[in-house]
Scaffold this motif. Structure first.
Motif, PDB file in Angstrom:
ATOM      1  N   ILE A  38       0.808  -0.965   0.124  1.00 22.01           N
ATOM      2  CA  ILE A  38       0.053  -0.115   0.163  1.00 22.01           C
ATOM      3  C   ILE A  38       0.825   1.250   0.128  1.00 22.01           C
ATOM      4  CG2 ILE A  38      -1.638   1.627   1.348  1.00 22.01           C
ATOM      5  CD1 ILE A  38      -2.852  -1.429   2.041  1.00 22.01           C
ATOM      6  N   ILE A  39       1.853   0.999   0.630  1.00 20.75           N
ATOM      7  CA  ILE A  39       2.616   2.392   0.970  1.00 20.75           C
ATOM      8  C   ILE A  39       3.588   2.610  -0.192  1.00 20.75           C
ATOM      9  CG2 ILE A  39       4.693   3.534   1.891  1.00 20.75           C
ATOM     10  CD1 ILE A  39       3.658   2.369   4.690  1.00 20.75           C
ATOM     11  N   ALA A  40       4.095   1.502  -0.998  1.00 19.22           N
ATOM     12  CA  ALA A  40       4.829   1.670  -2.113  1.00 19.22           C
ATOM     13  C   ALA A  40       3.871   2.047  -3.285  1.00 19.22           C
ATOM     14  CB  ALA A  40       5.233   0.369  -2.506  1.00 19.22           C
ATOM     15  N   VAL A  41       2.653   1.713  -3.442  1.00 16.11           N
ATOM     16  CA  VAL A  41       1.901   2.007  -4.537  1.00 16.11           C
ATOM     17  C   VAL A  41       1.520   3.518  -4.180  1.00 16.11           C
ATOM     18  CG1 VAL A  41      -0.454   1.807  -5.325  1.00 16.11           C
ATOM     19  CG2 VAL A  41       0.876  -0.307  -5.052  1.00 16.11           C
ATOM     20  N   LEU A  42       1.370   4.026  -2.935  1.00 16.66           N
ATOM     21  CA  LEU A  42       0.874   5.487  -2.832  1.00 16.66           C
ATOM     22  C   LEU A  42       2.083   6.240  -3.338  1.00 16.66           C
ATOM     23  CD1 LEU A  42      -1.074   5.252   0.135  1.00 16.66           C
ATOM     24  CD2 LEU A  42      -2.168   5.736  -2.031  1.00 16.66           C
ATOM     25  N   ARG A  43       3.388   5.741  -2.987  1.00 19.85           N
ATOM     26  CA  ARG A  43       4.465   6.592  -3.241  1.00 19.85           C
ATOM     27  C   ARG A  43       4.893   6.658  -4.647  1.00 19.85           C
ATOM     28  NH1 ARG A  43       9.001   7.617   0.814  1.00 19.85           N
ATOM     29  NH2 ARG A  43       9.790   8.380  -1.150  1.00 19.85           N
ATOM     30  N   LYS A  44       4.563   5.804  -5.532  1.00 21.70           N
ATOM     31  CA  LYS A  44       4.644   5.811  -6.925  1.00 21.70           C
ATOM     32  C   LYS A  44       4.005   6.633  -7.710  1.00 21.70           C
ATOM     33  CE  LYS A  44       4.830   2.489 -10.641  1.00 21.70           C
ATOM     34  NZ  LYS A  44       4.421   1.096 -11.217  1.00 21.70           N
ATOM     35  N   PRO A  45       4.750   7.603  -8.429  1.00 25.28           N
ATOM     36  CA  PRO A  45       4.036   8.486  -9.228  1.00 25.28           C
ATOM     37  C   PRO A  45       3.223   8.150 -10.295  1.00 25.28           C
ATOM     38  CG  PRO A  45       6.335   8.693  -9.695  1.00 25.28           C
ATOM     39  CD  PRO A  45       6.231   7.570  -8.612  1.00 25.28           C
ATOM     40  N   ALA A  46       2.114   9.078 -10.619  1.00 25.69           N
ATOM     41  CA  ALA A  46       1.529   8.537 -11.839  1.00 25.69           C
ATOM     42  C   ALA A  46       2.231   8.780 -13.019  1.00 25.69           C
ATOM     43  CB  ALA A  46       0.156   9.457 -11.875  1.00 25.69           C
ATOM     44  N   ASN A  47       2.190   7.910 -14.074  1.00 27.51           N
ATOM     45  CA  ASN A  47       2.834   8.003 -15.343  1.00 27.51           C
ATOM     46  C   ASN A  47       1.942   8.051 -16.429  1.00 27.51           C
ATOM     47  OD1 ASN A  47       4.701   8.029 -17.279  1.00 27.51           O
ATOM     48  ND2 ASN A  47       5.658   5.904 -16.804  1.00 27.51           N
ATOM     49  N   PRO A  48       1.462   9.348 -17.012  1.00 35.11           N
ATOM     50  CA  PRO A  48       0.377   9.452 -17.779  1.00 35.11           C
ATOM     51  C   PRO A  48       1.125   8.764 -19.445  1.00 35.11           C
ATOM     52  CG  PRO A  48       1.308  11.637 -17.330  1.00 35.11           C
ATOM     53  CD  PRO A  48       1.991  10.527 -16.395  1.00 35.11           C
ATOM     54  N   GLU A  49       2.300   8.860 -19.521  1.00 35.84           N
ATOM     55  CA  GLU A  49       2.890   8.518 -20.807  1.00 35.84           C
ATOM     56  C   GLU A  49       2.927   6.967 -21.151  1.00 35.84           C
ATOM     57  OE1 GLU A  49       6.634  10.351 -21.276  1.00 35.84           O
ATOM     58  OE2 GLU A  49       5.944  12.238 -20.906  1.00 35.84           O
ATOM     59  N   SER A  50       2.592   6.326 -20.059  1.00 35.61           N
ATOM     60  CA  SER A  50       2.792   4.855 -20.178  1.00 35.61           C
ATOM     61  C   SER A  50       1.852   4.177 -21.165  1.00 35.61           C
ATOM     62  CB  SER A  50       2.489   3.986 -18.902  1.00 35.61           C
ATOM     63  OG  SER A  50       1.247   4.356 -18.264  1.00 35.61           O
ATOM     64  N   GLN A  76       9.000  -0.231  -8.031  1.00 38.64           N
ATOM     65  CA  GLN A  76       7.944  -1.430  -8.847  1.00 38.64           C
ATOM     66  C   GLN A  76       8.537  -2.766  -8.134  1.00 38.64           C
ATOM     67  OE1 GLN A  76       5.651  -0.912 -10.714  1.00 38.64           O
ATOM     68  NE2 GLN A  76       5.501  -3.376 -11.068  1.00 38.64           N
ATOM     69  N   LYS A  77       9.927  -2.973  -8.100  1.00 42.19           N
ATOM     70  CA  LYS A  77      10.464  -3.980  -7.736  1.00 42.19           C
ATOM     71  C   LYS A  77      10.003  -4.445  -6.181  1.00 42.19           C
ATOM     72  CE  LYS A  77      15.010  -4.219 -10.094  1.00 42.19           C
ATOM     73  NZ  LYS A  77      16.114  -4.077 -10.120  1.00 42.19           N
ATOM     74  N   LEU A  78       9.888  -3.317  -5.270  1.00 44.16           N
ATOM     75  CA  LEU A  78       9.575  -3.535  -3.981  1.00 44.16           C
ATOM     76  C   LEU A  78       7.960  -4.218  -4.061  1.00 44.16           C
ATOM     77  CD1 LEU A  78       9.952  -3.322  -0.997  1.00 44.16           C
ATOM     78  CD2 LEU A  78       8.981  -1.104  -1.249  1.00 44.16           C
ATOM     79  N   ILE A  79       7.400  -3.646  -4.857  1.00 41.76           N
ATOM     80  CA  ILE A  79       5.830  -3.954  -5.175  1.00 41.76           C
ATOM     81  C   ILE A  79       5.621  -5.384  -5.371  1.00 41.76           C
ATOM     82  CG2 ILE A  79       3.779  -3.681  -6.238  1.00 41.76           C
ATOM     83  CD1 ILE A  79       4.367  -0.612  -6.266  1.00 41.76           C
ATOM     84  N   ILE A  80       6.451  -5.806  -6.235  1.00 44.74           N
ATOM     85  CA  ILE A  80       6.538  -7.205  -6.789  1.00 44.74           C
ATOM     86  C   ILE A  80       6.871  -8.157  -5.725  1.00 44.74           C
ATOM     87  CG2 ILE A  80       7.716  -8.841  -8.589  1.00 44.74           C
ATOM     88  CD1 ILE A  80       7.513  -6.524 -10.543  1.00 44.74           C
ATOM     89  N   ILE A  81       8.067  -7.760  -5.170  1.00 48.42           N
ATOM     90  CA  ILE A  81       8.533  -8.815  -4.057  1.00 48.42           C
ATOM     91  C   ILE A  81       7.598  -8.835  -3.047  1.00 48.42           C
ATOM     92  CG2 ILE A  81      10.418  -9.034  -2.022  1.00 48.42           C
ATOM     93  CD1 ILE A  81      12.395  -7.683  -4.192  1.00 48.42           C
TER      94      ILE A  81
END
Length: 105
Positions: A38-50, A76-81
């Motif tokens: 939850i914390i990692a997803v909230l800290r991840k910035p939005a990427n409108p260019e993806s 992203q690695k932290l979220i996957i792990i």
């Protein structure tokens, strides 16, 4: 099936005492991993260019090749792990629960 394999339903005392403790530890690890996700997803910035990269096919930039060494790549690695840990701990928890229930019930 477990009763047949392990001598008709008798559990050693140390297993009867340790299963609840192991289950509590697994639930705590699942909760900690969930909070990390939850914390990692909230800290991840939005990427409108993806979405535009998948349409145009442009993915050979220097930034895209070294994305894993950036802050976003590490998150992203932290979220996957952490998600993998949640999956593994949940599977182990329910296997232990099934083994315990087969001996009790």
């Amino acid at each position: 099936m477990f009763n047949y394999l392990l001598n008709a339903g008798t559990l050693p005392v140390w297993i009867e005492r340790s299963f609840p403790i192991i289950q509590i530890v697994l639930l705590a690890l699942i909760a900690i991993s969930s909070v990390i996700v939850i914390i990692a997803v909230l800290r991840k910035p939005a990427n409108p260019e993806s979405g535009t990269n998948s349409i145009t096919g442009i993915s050979d930039s220097y930034y895209m090749q070294n994305k894993s060494s950036t802050k976003e790549g590490r998150l992203q690695k932290l979220i996957i792990i952490a998600m993998s840990c949640i999956f593994a701990f949940t599977v182990v928890y329910f296997i232990l629960q099934a083994i315990l229930n087969s001996f009790i019930g």
